[in-house]
Motif scaffolding. Structure first.
Motif, PDB file in Angstrom:
ATOM      1  N   SER A 181     -12.904 -14.078  -3.082  1.00 26.71           N
ATOM      2  CA  SER A 181     -11.481 -14.051  -2.761  1.00 26.71           C
ATOM      3  C   SER A 181     -10.919 -12.693  -3.152  1.00 26.71           C
ATOM      4  N   LYS A 182     -10.072 -12.139  -2.304  1.00 26.60           N
ATOM      5  CA  LYS A 182      -9.478 -10.831  -2.596  1.00 26.60           C
ATOM      6  C   LYS A 182      -8.069 -10.770  -2.031  1.00 26.60           C
ATOM      7  N   SER A 183      -7.136 -10.274  -2.838  1.00 27.19           N
ATOM      8  CA  SER A 183      -5.780 -10.026  -2.355  1.00 27.19           C
ATOM      9  C   SER A 183      -5.725  -8.623  -1.759  1.00 27.19           C
ATOM     10  N   LEU A 184      -5.076  -8.511  -0.601  1.00 27.44           N
ATOM     11  CA  LEU A 184      -5.076  -7.231   0.118  1.00 27.44           C
ATOM     12  C   LEU A 184      -3.799  -7.103   0.932  1.00 27.44           C
ATOM     13  N   PHE A 185      -3.252  -5.899   0.977  1.00 26.57           N
ATOM     14  CA  PHE A 185      -2.116  -5.585   1.837  1.00 26.57           C
ATOM     15  C   PHE A 185      -2.669  -5.029   3.146  1.00 26.57           C
ATOM     16  N   LEU A 186      -2.507  -5.787   4.226  1.00 24.02           N
ATOM     17  CA  LEU A 186      -3.132  -5.435   5.500  1.00 24.02           C
ATOM     18  C   LEU A 186      -2.266  -4.547   6.389  1.00 24.02           C
ATOM     19  N   MET A 187      -0.931  -4.686   6.286  1.00 24.14           N
ATOM     20  CA  MET A 187      -0.056  -3.981   7.228  1.00 24.14           C
ATOM     21  C   MET A 187       0.181  -2.539   6.775  1.00 24.14           C
ATOM     22  N   ARG A 188      -0.888  -1.771   6.798  1.00 17.69           N
ATOM     23  CA  ARG A 188      -0.796  -0.355   6.476  1.00 17.69           C
ATOM     24  C   ARG A 188      -0.527   0.426   7.753  1.00 17.69           C
ATOM     25  N   TYR A 189       0.064   1.630   7.591  1.00 21.14           N
ATOM     26  CA  TYR A 189       0.511   2.335   8.777  1.00 21.14           C
ATOM     27  C   TYR A 189      -0.035   3.750   8.915  1.00 21.14           C
TER      28      TYR A 189
END
Length: 592
Positions: A162-170
């Protein structure tokens, strides 16, 4: 021709999907999903609200990837795929409660296998119309990855991560050539205490002409990553008289708390950060700071003795100047007892600020943060937010577009907290077991404002929750102590939340030279923007061809240990200010 397996209504079918496609564009972002680097993810998103993924896993068996509400398999929205020994492939969208998902909303692009690994390339819309699919938003995503040694899919028997990740990078950072770097570190014997703030003052590099700091990164002592909670670098006004040595930032010597304008910052889960091509931090001019205050917050939860830490931050700077100078505006709730969370709950004339990134910060009870913007009393939008905030993933996040804050605009910082695991009240404060509610806004062009923070009328709140006449005079410390003795239940929590929102807010605006001006404000209602229309692609898939005879079995039983999501109570408060006197009196009263 692409061959796709999909099990619908308990049957496994072979799908024939014609492929008239050229090579897809490269995926810009990537990360390992597990500590052993067994699973590698690349991803990207486009203007059509479609996100593409490429998952490579060190196995020749089945692989699975998807989104989880809380980081566990039960309730997850995942896809599975692999290559059978005969060379045919399988791929399916699952909801780990009801086994297969009747709505197949992931589109397979390819599945390949070599001697050591399996690679699955697929895509899906950010918002599907399937209630079993978790939306991909600007919130923190809890990703789950699993795989097995063969092609019998058994989620609860394979390896899982399991990993927390911020996907909406620009954007991907670029970088100038011929750059220099400087590391700000100090050695510190971490005491056997749950929380410790250590500070020292260090000169910035002496350069003969203006330079720009375009990148910074944390420098953490090996094996001490769990010990360092955050690292902040503050710019000092050149008229400041600064102490020497290393001491408690907020202890007996108040000089170690001088310098309050954040220059750069790092917190748990963050990585290096590079400023956009058009802006960076200025050094080397007569108006730039010559010294910084380096602050490191240590959390020695296990009370381990004999820990020596030499962490800090590394700054990269260059004479290749960018168009604008960067500034950081600190907003949020003051981290002292005027900020409290009950237990058991779920200006100055400045030019326009062009905000390009933000860093949200709470402590352990934090479950969500949002910072809306108002102009002439009307909400314009939300600057930044994360309704699935994870304490262990605090990183600077770029905006999709530059957001402009004009003089006279209002910024509200609202945090949601959950204290179901606590029996006593949680006050704002510096300790990790206290709470904070902050938003750091990275902007250009730089101005002299370091923070814009406020606090509610604690006398009003204290009177409301205790059922007393608000006109009776009461010291702030008495109000805080009265709140601590409230018999908290659903009714008193609601009263406190309403009172905190209705109370007059004192807003404190501070400059880099520690000049301060107080104003009053109020907490406005927050409107939630309408979500974009979802995309239903499930009906585009048609089943044809012979029934496959291969064995694809899903074992989704055995959900012991799964947790039920509990409602989080929301306590919206505005910004911050200093009631250190009340805090010290309260601490001394409890210490008797």
């Amino acid at each position: 021709m692409v061959f796709l397996f999909s099990r619908i209504k308990g049957m496994l079918y072979l799908l024939f999907l014609p492929c008239f496609c050229s090579a897809p564009p490269p995926l810009r972002f990537s990360v390992f999903l597990d500590p052993s680097n067994m699973a590698y993810l690349r991803w990207d998103h486009d203007e059509q609200e479609m996100m593409s993924f490429e998952l490579q896993v060190c196995t020749t068996g089945w692989v699975a990837f998807g989104f989880s509400p809380h980081g566990d398999l039960p309730g997850s929205d995942i896809v599975t795929g692999g290559v059978f020994p005969n060379g045919s492939i399988y791929f399916c969208d699952y909801h780990v409660v009801d086994e297969e998902d009747d709505s197949q909303d992931y589109q397979l692009l390819s599945v390949t296998e070599n001697e050591t690994s399996t690679t699955m390339l697929f895509k899906r819309h950010l918002w599907t119309c399937d209630p079993n699919d978790l939306d991909i938003t600007v919130d923190t995503a809890r990703l789950v990855t699993a795989f097995g040694p063969d092609d019998t899919v058994q989620f609860f028997k394979g390896q899982r991560f399991s990993k927390s990740l911020f996907l909406m990078r620009y954007r991907l950072p670029g970088g100038p050539s011929g750059d220099s770097s400087v590391s700000f570190l100090f050695q510190f014997a971490v005491p056997v205490e749950e929380t410790k703030y250590a500070c020292t003052f260090i000169p910035l590099p002496m350069v003969k002409q203006k330079h720009h700091i375009y990148k910074f990164e944390p420098v953490i002592t090996p094996h001490n990553i769990s010990l360092v909670h955050h690292i902040l670098v503050y710019a000092c006004g050149n008229a400041s008289v600064l102490p020497t040595g290393v001491d408690d930032c907020y202890g007996a010597n108040p000089d170690f708390a001088l310098c309050s304008q954040v220059l750069v910052g790092w917190a748990v889960g963050g990585e290096s950060y590079q400023f956009p091509d058009e802006a960076a931090i200025s050094i080397g001019t007569p108006w730039d700071p010559q010294y910084i205050r380096l602050e490191i917050h240590y959390s020695n939860f296990d009370l381990l003795p004999g820990l020596i830490n030499s962490s800090g931050v590394r700054l990269y700077y260059t004479p290749e100047l960018r168009k604008y100078d960067v500034g950081v505006l600190q907003t949020g709730i003051f981290a002292f007892p005027v900020h409290f969370i009950p237990p058991g709950m779920s200006g100055m004339l400045v030019p326009d600020l062009h905000v390009f990134a933000c860093l949200l910060h709470t402590h352990l009870p934090g479950r969500g943060v949002k910072a809306p913007q108002y102009r002439n009393g009307k909400q314009l939008g939300i600057i930044c937010e994360d309704s699935k905030y994870n304490f262990r993933l605090q990183e600077i996040r770029d905006m999709k577009e530059i957001l402009v804050i004009k003089p006279g605009d209002e910024i509200l910082v609202e945090c949601n907290f959950q204290t179901l695991d606590r029996s006593g009240i949680t006050f704002g404060g510096p300790s990790t077991m206290n709470e904070m509610c902050l938003a750091f806004l990275f902007y250009y062009p730089h101005n002299n404002i370091s923070s814009c923070m406020g606090y509610p009328d604690i006398l009003y709140i204290g009177g409301m929750v205790n059922g007393k006449d608000n006109e009776n005079e009461m010291f702030a410390v008495e109000a805080v102590m009265a709140i601590d003795f409230v018999d908290w239940d659903n009714e008193t929590v609601k009263i406190a939340e309403t009172a905190a929102k209705e109370a007059e807010q004192v807003v404190m605006i501070k400059t880099i030279n520690e000049l301060q001006r107080n104003e009053t404000g109020l907490i406005r209602d927050i409107s939630i923007p309408e979500q974009a229309a979802c995309h239903n692609i499930s009906g585009h898939l048609s089943v044809s061809g012979p029934r496959a005879t291969a064995n694809l079995r899903l074992t989704a039983a055995g959900t012991s240990g799964s947790s039920t999501a509990k409602e989080t109570a929301s306590l919206p408060l505005l910004s911050l200010t200093q009631l250190v006197f009340a805090w010290l009196i309260l601490a001394s009263e409890y210490g008797k």
